[in-house]
Design an enzyme around this catalytic site. Structure first.
Site, PDB file in Angstrom:
ATOM      1  N   CYS A 173      49.116  39.695  37.686  1.00  6.12           N
ATOM      2  CA  CYS A 173      48.804  40.783  38.624  1.00  6.12           C
ATOM      3  C   CYS A 173      47.293  40.942  38.805  1.00  6.12           C
ATOM      4  O   CYS A 173      46.588  41.329  37.868  1.00  6.12           O
ATOM      5  CB  CYS A 173      49.427  42.069  38.092  1.00  6.12           C
ATOM      6  N   CYS A 219      45.916  44.483  38.284  1.00 11.33           N
ATOM      7  CA  CYS A 219      45.971  44.805  36.856  1.00 11.33           C
ATOM      8  C   CYS A 219      44.724  44.288  36.149  1.00 11.33           C
ATOM      9  O   CYS A 219      44.162  44.958  35.272  1.00 11.33           O
ATOM     10  CB  CYS A 219      47.211  44.186  36.205  1.00 11.33           C
TER      11      CYS A 219
END
Length: 122
Positions: free
Chosen positions: A47, A50
């Site tokens: 991600c 993230c």
């Protein structure tokens, strides 16, 4: 030896010693039964956002020390927790106080906003 079709699980070490990796086995001890406010980051290695928010969480963990706890849950390795909290997109940040979710942020946000939410949990 790596066999085709097998999956390798890697855990990225936390940059800050004040950030704790949480899983289904230690979630209650680290988050629910914790006396301080806890920010739980639901994330995955693949991600991009993230990875962008991780250094901000490390900074907050270092600055806030024992006043708050920053915890990270890898959604790929802890699908039960993801399901329990209805995680549909990552990063999802849940703010816990006294074992219950008080706030939620989905996606990228600023350090200032995160600190404001943590301070409000006081």
């Amino acid at each position: 030896m790596f066999l085709p079709g097998t999956q390798i699980h890697r855990t990225i070490p936390m940059s800050s010693p004040n950030v704790v990796a949480v899983n289904e086995a230690n979630f209650d001890a680290e988050v629910v039964n914790n006396g301080t406010p806890v920010l739980v980051d639901f994330w995955a290695e693949w991600c991009g956002p993230c990875k962008m928010i991780a250094p901000i969480l490390d900074e907050i963990a270092n600055e806030k020390g024992g006043a708050v706890k920053i915890a990270k849950v890898n959604v790929d390795e802890n699908q039960g927790l993801s399901s329990k909290f209805g995680i549909r997109a990552i990063p999802t940040l849940l703010f816990f106080k006294n074992g219950t979710v008080q706030e939620q942020i989905v996606g990228m946000t600023s350090k200032r906003d995160l600190i404001a939410k943590l301070d409000a949990l006081g």
